[in-house]
Write an enzyme that holds these catalytic residues in place. Structure first.
Site, short mmCIF file in Angstrom:
data_model
loop_
_atom_site.label_atom_id
_atom_site.label_comp_id
_atom_site.label_asym_id
_atom_site.label_seq_id
_atom_site.Cartn_x
_atom_site.Cartn_y
_atom_site.Cartn_z
N ASP A 1 -9.05 100.50 12.87
CA ASP A 1 -9.84 101.97 12.84
C ASP A 1 -10.47 101.41 11.05
OD1 ASP A 1 -9.61 104.41 12.11
OD2 ASP A 1 -8.64 104.30 11.14
N HIS B 1 -14.33 97.76 8.43
CA HIS B 1 -15.11 98.02 7.48
C HIS B 1 -14.74 97.69 6.44
CE1 HIS B 1 -16.89 102.09 8.56
NE2 HIS B 1 -17.03 102.06 7.27
N ASP C 1 -14.38 109.79 18.77
CA ASP C 1 -14.66 110.71 17.52
C ASP C 1 -16.23 111.00 17.33
OD1 ASP C 1 -15.66 107.18 17.32
OD2 ASP C 1 -14.37 107.13 15.44
#
Length: 1610
Positions: A621, A624, A745
């Site tokens: 999750d 980045h 999401d």
């Protein structure tokens, strides 16, 4: 491993090798160099995967064992990977295989090079910071190959370390990364289709779980994302498992299952080591272990009974704001106490909360209803925060600065200014100096924002500074105050900008959260719900110690650098309020290593290792924003528990390069991609093409670029048998994709596009060659995105729905998804790796095929993007035409929706009905290209509809691949080198000449004419096509359009079989294969099979050619062999040029394409500069002898012809040619078997010995005979006597450019020096032979470079000949002792030694130009004419008026150095060579003139029609343009002198590596150039020269000479 060992083992393992399209070449052994060391010899307990890999390679070959896979990774010269190979992805190591790292011979990385990798090559456990080494071989004549045994999954780094050119320094090359896919094991399933291609239901046995365990490739993953909080207790989960299984999913993705924080978001984890208690039917029963055991039982049930692997989100960046452990370990977060730059951010955050709770007091609205409300609130807030004086965190305190200066001055304690001169400078200049001197270090606290007025300058420093600037007796305190004011100006400006940014950010969030249509519309503004989300979680203790217990929350930022931590300086994101904050998540502070936060690292290690024990894989999750060092550390720990952990992530870096950094370092196996991101059908097709196409139809790389061989054991000990292998080149990798139709999401497909698009998008994704993903609710067509925090309902369990029912239900596309997921899995497991995607209006047509069987599945999908929302229109698409294939309808459906209200209380989809379409029967037809099937899209076929067909190529020959790739060695084995010249090369001029104008090179529309008629002509474009599967290339388009190219290749050989009888077998070989291709292959596959045939033929022909060469070539590296093949390029048979005037025999061309045929093909000088490398070095002694005898037969006037013209009309205007011939005779005698016998070889003389010109067929021609020894002696004697004649047939018919005086040839020996002197201002008798041609410029008949006198290379060649003949004569091997000459009226014998000694004594004095002008008196020097010192003259004794040309610095002296090194004082020679290296050496050759010379003109243009005498009509041919062939002589001279007297004296590798560094550019050129050779010349700095031959015999030859000498040294 010794080659002998490999050869002895080949017979033992040959029977074990089987591959449908590869044949083991018996003569080709792959034996990379190993390195010292030993494999583990003692058993390890327990054995690691690396240990097991070593055991495998050291064990015996088992019966039926498949060939070892070898993946070859070529590195660049500096030891690093090329840009496209920085990241490579390798397959799972279900059977160990080899990663072969290769480097070109002699590259810088081979200077005591060491390959390092953290893959545990020698066994043991993986440790990211422990690197295994393999020493690189040091033999610069051999290619470098290091074989690495690969045995398990993971992410690994490597680099090469080697000696720098500077002594005592090591270079660490650029790092590369290889990721090895995990091995996923899963229960097999039965086929989804019946024997007659009907989709089977579970009750019919379709896609049911079996007990067989199979490997699941990553692209076969069909993943379903679920949110556990909506599934109810774990006792209900098996219902959902069954539902997912029946829909064809094989992996479940879980949002985090750990105990949730107060927000109830799964991503706000309260306790990473406990599962969420509410998931369990009896929460108390799992209290002891946090539910670990029970959860592992549930996951094992999903895997073992339902065939579902499990993947979970792992959250490494943050923890819930109410995680209890934060109280004890606040250092695990970012607090103002630990990071003082956050103090103003916390104060601003407090101000926001306080202001938000006081809106009523200020008369402001607490509920935002309009933009005016937003403006009013923000205006008031802007005024409100002025009281906090945040500017004080940025600037210097003027008052305190003045006091500090005053105190320092009063006490006399100040530091003398040490910086730049400031005397008399104004305040702005002093401020600038302060900011820049020592990078602003004197401005303490600058850009730290840690406290108010935290920026300061030490008083003693500021006092010393102003004193230096103003001196005593002035107001120094005031002067410093002025400087402080200037320093503060940009700091105030910085604060203003930051404050403006913060207010704009707050306003934006206020508007979005309270007013925007698509925002959450949070309602009333309070302290708990302020105007903008709070940036700090105030955990227990914050009331008393707010700086310690106020922890920054996590979030994300637009366009942020993902490799930078926005919680750390220089980021000011928390004050600027640019973070989109997650108020329920505290951002975790790991520091730079475990020592910085021991608890956090240990805690999170337990978290990931526990999950790795239970789950198949992780989704990282917020990947980045995960610090790379944190991610790599924790994933390494997780992989110790589960080495085959499957890692997926979604990155929002905005950069493919940055994506690759994360993928390669973390070992991400699949990057999440979203089909839902497409805004129209064209963009959707682009996404599929990039991430899901696989390989295009008719891909060539696997069939054409793999090769079969044998490989030795790659273990360090070398123990283990030789095994058969298949070698595949690595061209780099894109990150593997996990392509979602919709993620958990993102907005639902219904809200983004249309409900109908659910079906078409699902089908398109399922037909992709990638892992596929979906979210629970996509199949059921949930109308909108579910809110993770606020949604409290549970999923409705609907299974597959009412199969075949007519009523509206809530199962959506479940039944279709079952078929799609199952087909996706079966296509990947069945290697349906080739795909085609076609977009036409709103349609996407996708076709997947298995390249071996050509069975396929075709999808027609009518997308339903918003413009077609609610439409029933069929739209427009042409019939889908399948060439040479039949198609059978499998399934078709559309979806309809009801307006009925879904059942409340559970999460349900829009009521829908899957409408199955009537079968569509493709129509059959035939046209000029053969049979086809047409699929006509029915009407109605509304948006969202899909159809699936099974396809099969008709008439497929299952043996065609193997047939096309077989038999070439046998077909070509009897071809000699002249046959191979025709088969591989032949420029158009040669082919037209040889075939009486009937055949030329092939002309491809859109590409143009190939460079060669032979295979090399085709291979140049095909190399690119095969490597990149570029089926859009013009050559592929042309092949699809017709079979003309196939006919050309075979018919060309048949046509010439009379002249070349050995061509019958190759021609039949081509015809047989191309006939079967034409008969059985549809047009779209024709390029593939053409490429197979051509590439196999090329490889076989090249092997046959190399096998006929010397050991130096056959055992050498690819550059050596590429150069050696130039001998085939240049040496062939044409009708208009021959070594025999009476018949056509092979001859050596000077270059191509300009010198392909006729009188211009064969030049005496060119032949003998080229002969040593192209013939002697390659072992073609017979051809060398034929050329020597042919030219020796033409001896006339003591010269041989410059232009041979088939020995019919030779021209004698070359002063250097006989000396080049004599040098080659010497080389032949020394190198050829029984070479000495050449000297007694009889030669029939083309002309009578009295030099009478007679036609070639005159009875006097060939009437007299001499031996080669006599020819040699005649050359010497005629020069000793003096040569004086006028060329036969002098005048315009012979040379229309030359003036009359130029036809007069004068040559004599200067017996004072022993030098041969000749030429005049009107002719040019050396290789620099450009004659002026421009009447406009007045240069017609005026040579550009006459070089009359004694050219240095002729002197060197003469000396070499005399030395050699003296040696032979002394041993009684030569019948002469010297020459007779007249001195003082008497004839006397001058022995070879006398003549040689005379030159030896005079050479340095005549030619050397000393570095020190004071030494000029010791040499024959006119100091006024010297242009550059430390050189050797190009000529000695230039004609009157051109004495200056002696001193021109040109690349001819290294020729003399090479053939007669004894002439040179070593120190002088080495100095001149180093100067030439610096001044004259160019990328592909040598500059023909010193750039500082006034005559230097580096760009040659023969068409120049100006009046500039220097360049008109290309008169500057040798006045600066960079010629290729002198480079070889320069490097040979450099090798000799540097290795004996220079840097290489102590370590010859220094010399060799310098030479190989020079050769890198020619090596790259010959590999990439379509002519497969080296050019005659280039313009300035290697620029292309239009008038140059694209490949020149001597350019390649002299480099072969260099490489052969290096080979002999090695």
């Amino acid at each position: 491993m010794a080659t002998a060992k490999i050869k002895s083992a080949t017979s033992k393992v040959a029977g074990a090798f089987s591959h449908p399209s590869l044949t083991i070449p018996k003569h080709k052994i792959s034996s990379p160099a190993g390195s010292a060391g030993s494999s583990p010899t003692t058993a390890k307990t327990p054995k690691t995967p690396a240990d097991e890999g070593i055991d495998f390679f050291e064990s015996a070959v088992k019966h039926g064992e498949a060939p070892i896979r070898v993946y070859e990774l070529p590195l660049e010269a500096d030891g690093g990977p090329s840009k496209n190979r920085e990241y490579i992805r390798l397959p799972p190591a279900d059977v160990p295989y080899i990663l072969r790292v290769s480097l070109e011979a002699g590259t810088p990385a081979s200077r005591n090079g060491v390959f390092k990798t953290n893959f545990p090559l020698d066994g043991g456990a993986f440790d990211r910071n422990r690197f295994t080494e393999r020493k690189l071989p040091t033999n610069v004549s051999k290619p470098i190959e290091i074989d690495l045994p690969i045995s398990h999954a993971g992410a690994f780094a490597y680099w090469v370390e080697y000696d720098d050119e500077a002594p005592g320094r090591r270079v660490t090359g650029r790092q590369g990364y290889f990721n090895i896919d995990p091995l996923l094991r899963i229960k097999a399933r039965t086929p989804i289709l019946s024997g007659d291609s009907r989709p089977l239901l579970p009750s019919d046995g379709g896609a049911t779980i079996t007990d067989e365990i199979v490997n699941l490739p990553l692209s076969a993953v069909s993943l379903l994302s679920t949110v556990s909080k909506w599934m109810g207790p774990v006792s209900k989960w098996p219902d959902f498992f069954a539902e997912a299984r029946d829909r064809g999913y094989n992996m479940l993705h879980w949002t985090p299952l750990q105990e949730r924080g107060e927000s109830d978001s799964p991503y706000s984890i309260k306790d990473q080591l406990r599962y969420e208690p509410s998931m369990f039917d009896d929460p108390q029963s799992v209290e002891k272990d946090g539910g670990v055991v029970r959860m592992e039982e549930v996951l094992a049930l999903a895997r073992d009974r339902y065939g579902l692997l499990n993947l979970t989100d792992v959250v490494l960046n943050h923890t819930a704001n109410n995680s209890s452990w934060l109280k004890e370990h606040p250092e695990a977060g970012y607090s103002p106490q630990n990071f003082p730059h956050l103090i103003p951010a916390l104060e601003l955050d407090d101000a926001i909360i306080s202001f938000s709770g006081s809106l009523k007091d200020y008369g402001l609205p607490v509920v935002v209803k309009s933009i005016d409300d937003v403006e009013a609130i923000m205006h008031a807030f802007g005024e409100y925060i002025k009281q906090f004086n945040f500017w004080q965190y940025y600037v210097l305190d003027v008052k305190k600065e003045k006091e500090a200066v005053q105190a320092a001055l009063s006490s006399g304690k100040f530091e003398e200014w040490q910086g730049p001169d400031v005397k008399g400078k104004a305040a702005p200049e002093i401020a600038t100096i302060l900011r820049t001197y020592r990078d602003g270090a004197l401005l303490q606290g600058l850009s730290k924002y840690a406290k108010r007025f935290g920026v300061t300058v030490d008083g003693s420093v500021s006092a010393g500074l102003v004193l230096a600037a103003r001196g005593e007796g002035v107001d120094l305190v005031g002067a410093w105050s002025d400087v402080v004011d200037v320093l503060n100006v940009p700091l105030y400006r910085e604060w203003e900008e930051d404050a403006k940014t913060a207010l704009e950010s707050i306003k934006g969030r206020l508007k979005f959260n309270r007013l925007d249509e698509h925002g959450p519309k949070l309602g009333e503004i309070t302290r708990k719900s302020p105007i903008m989300e709070s940036y700090f979680a105030r955990i227990p203790g914050a009331e008393k110690e707010p700086l310690k217990y106020s922890l920054a929350v996590n979030g994300w930022m637009w366009n942020a650098d993902p490799l930078a931590n926005f919680a750390l300086l220089p980021s000011k994101a928390y004050f600027q309020r640019t973070v989109i904050a997650w108020g329920d998540c505290v951002k975790l502070n790991y520091g730079s290593s475990p020592e910085d936060s021991p608890f956090l690292w240990e805690h999170m290690t337990k978290y990931v290792t526990s999950l790795a024990h239970a789950f198949t894989g992780f989704r990282l999750d917020n990947c980045h924003s995960t610090p790379l060092h944190v991610g790599t550390y924790l994933l390494d720990r997780a992989r110790t528990v589960n080495p085959d952990l499957y890692i997926v992530a979604e990155l929002f870096t905005g950069s493919e390069d940055t994506d690759t950094v994360f993928v390669s370092r973390l070992g991400i196996n699949s990057l999440i991609r979203e089909a839902g991101n497409a805004w129209d059908p064209k963009e959707l097709s682009r996404i599929i093409w990039r991430d899901g196409l696989g390989k295009p139809f008719g891909s060539m790389d696997g069939a054409c670029l793999t090769s079969a061989s044998y490989v030795a054991s790659p273990t360090a000990s070398g123990r283990g048998p030789v095994r058969p292998c298949v070698i595949s080149p690595i061209h780099g990798s894109l990150p593997h994709a996990l392509l979602y139709d919709q993620t958990h999401d993102n907005e639902s497909t219904t809200s983004k596009r249309s409900s109908e698009d659910t079906l078409s998008t699902a089908a398109i994704v399922a037909f992709s060659w990638s892992a596929t993903g979906s979210v629970k609710g996509f199949d059921e067509v949930y109308p909108r995105l579910l809110e993770l925090v606020t949604e409290k309902r549970l999923y409705e369990h609907v299974g597959l729905g009412d199969i075949g029912g007519k009523d509206f239900g809530r199962s959506g596309i479940a039944l279709a998804k079952r078929l799609l997921n199952s087909l996706h899995r079966e296509m990947v497991l069945g290697d349906f790796e080739e795909g085609h995607v076609h977009q036409e209006n709103d349609y996407l047509v996708m076709h997947r095929v298995q390249p071996g069987t050509q069975k396929g599945y075709l999808l027609v999908a009518h997308t339903a993007f918003p413009p077609s929302r609610g439409s029933k229109d069929r739209g427009f698409i042409e019939p889908v035409r399948l060439r040479g294939s039949r198609a059978k309808f499998i399934f078709g459906a559309s979806i309809e929706f009801s307006e009925a209200t879904p059942v409340s209380g559970t999460i349900t989809g829009i009521p829908s009905k899957l409408v199955q379409l009537q079968p569509v029967s493709p129509s059959r037809g035939t046209d000029s290209q053969g049979p086809y099937s047409d699929i006509v899209i029915p009407d109605p076929f509304p948006p969202g509809s899909i159809m699936i067909f099974e396809t099969q190529l008709e008439g497929l020959d299952p043996t065609l691949d193997k047939f096309c790739a077989s038999g070439a060695d046998e077909a070509f084995q009897d071809l000699d080198l002249i046959d191979l010249n025709v088969l591989l090369f032949r420029a158009e001029g040669e082919e037209l000449d040889a075939t009486a104008g009937e055949v030329g090179v092939y002309d491809i529309p859109g590409l143009g004419k190939l460079k060669y008629c032979g295979l090399e002509g085709w291979m140049h474009p095909l190399r690119h096509v095969m490597q990149h599967n570029d089926l859009g290339h013009p050559v592929c388009g042309h092949l699809r359009e017709g079979s003309w190219a196939l006919d050309y290749i075979a018919s060309r050989l048949f046509r010439q079989a009379t002249a070349f009888p050995q061509f019958n077998k190759p021609a039949e070989w081509f015809k047989e294969r191309f006939d079967r291709v034409k008969a059985t292959v549809p047009p779209y596959l024709r390029p593939k099979y053409f490429a197979i045939v051509i590439s196999e033929a090329y490889k076989a022909a090249r092997r046959v050619a190399i096998e006929q060469c010397s050991d130096f070539v056959s055992s050498g590296h690819s550059f050596t062999q590429d150069l050696a093949l130039v001998s085939l390029q240049m040496h062939g048979r044409v009708q208009s040029a021959s070594l025999d005037p009476a018949k056509s025999v092979p001859s050596l061309a000077a270059g191509l394409p300009h010198f392909s045929s006729g009188w211009a093909r064969c030049w005496g000088r060119d032949v003998f500069i080229s002969l040593r490398g192209l013939f002697l070095a390659t072992g073609n002694f017979e051809s060398a002898k034929r050329h020597i005898l042919a030219f020796a037969s033409t001896l006339k006037h003591g010269l041989i012809p410059n232009l041979l013209d088939s020995v019919r009309n030779p021209r004698y205007n070359s002063r250097d040619s006989p000396w080049w011939m004599l040098q080659n005779i010497q080389d032949y005698v020394n190198k050829a078997p029984d070479g000495l016998a050449l000297l007694s070889e009889p030669v029939k003389r083309r002309f009578p010995k009295d030099d009478t010109w007679v036609p070639w067929d005159d009875p006097r021609a060939y009437a007299e005979t001499s031996t080669i020894a006599e020819i040699i002696q005649e050359v010497l004697q005629r020069h000793a006597d003096g040569i004086s004649f006028r060329e036969y047939n002098a005048g315009p018919n012979l040379d229309m450019q030359m003036r009359d005086e130029g036809f007069n040839i004068e040559i004599h020996v200067d017996w004072k020096t022993g030098l041969i002197v000749g030429g005049s201002a009107w002719n040019c008798g050396t290789w620099m032979d450009k004659m002026g041609e421009s009447e406009k410029a007045g240069t017609k008949g005026l040579p550009g470079t006459p070089r009359d006198g004694a050219p240095v290379e002729i002197t060197g060649l003469l000396k070499s000949t005399l030395r050699w003949l003296n040696e032979l004569s002394s041993m009684g091997e030569f019948p002469f002792r010297g020459v007779e000459t007249e001195a003082n009226g008497k004839t006397r014998l001058v022995t070879y030694k006398e003549w040689s000694d005379l030159i030896q004594q005079s050479f340095e004095k005549s030619y050397y130009v000393p570095l020190n002008p004071a030494a000029d008196k010791d040499y024959n020097i006119d100091s006024n004419l010297v242009n550059r010192r430390g050189t050797y003259k190009d000529v000695f004794g230039s004609g009157a008026g051109r004495e200056w040309s002696d001193y021109q610095f040109r690349p001819n002296f290294p020729i003399a150095m090479t053939v007669a090194p004894e002439l040179f004082v070593p120190e002088h020679a080495l100095g001149a060579l180093r100067l030439a290296d610096e001044v004259l050496r160019a990328p592909l050759g040598m500059r023909t003139l010193d750039p500082i010379d006034l005559q230097y003109r580096p760009n040659y243009d023969n068409s120049n029609d100006s009046d500039d005498a220097a360049v008109a009509k290309g008169r500057n041919y040798h006045q600066g343009p960079e010629w290729g062939w002198p480079l070889g002589y320069f490097l040979r001279a450099y090798l000799y002198f540097d290795s004996k007297h220079g840097e290489g004296k102590e370590d010859i590798s220094a010399t060799l590596h310098h030479i190989y560094g020079v050769l890198r550019a020619p090596r790259a050129h010959i590999r990439s150039d379509p002519w497969a050779g080296l050019p005659e010349l280039t313009n300035k700095d290697g620029a292309f020269c239009y008038d140059s031959c694209r490949t020149q015999a001597w350019s390649a030859s002299t480099l072969l000479d260099v490489l052969e000498e290096i080979h002999e040294l090695a």
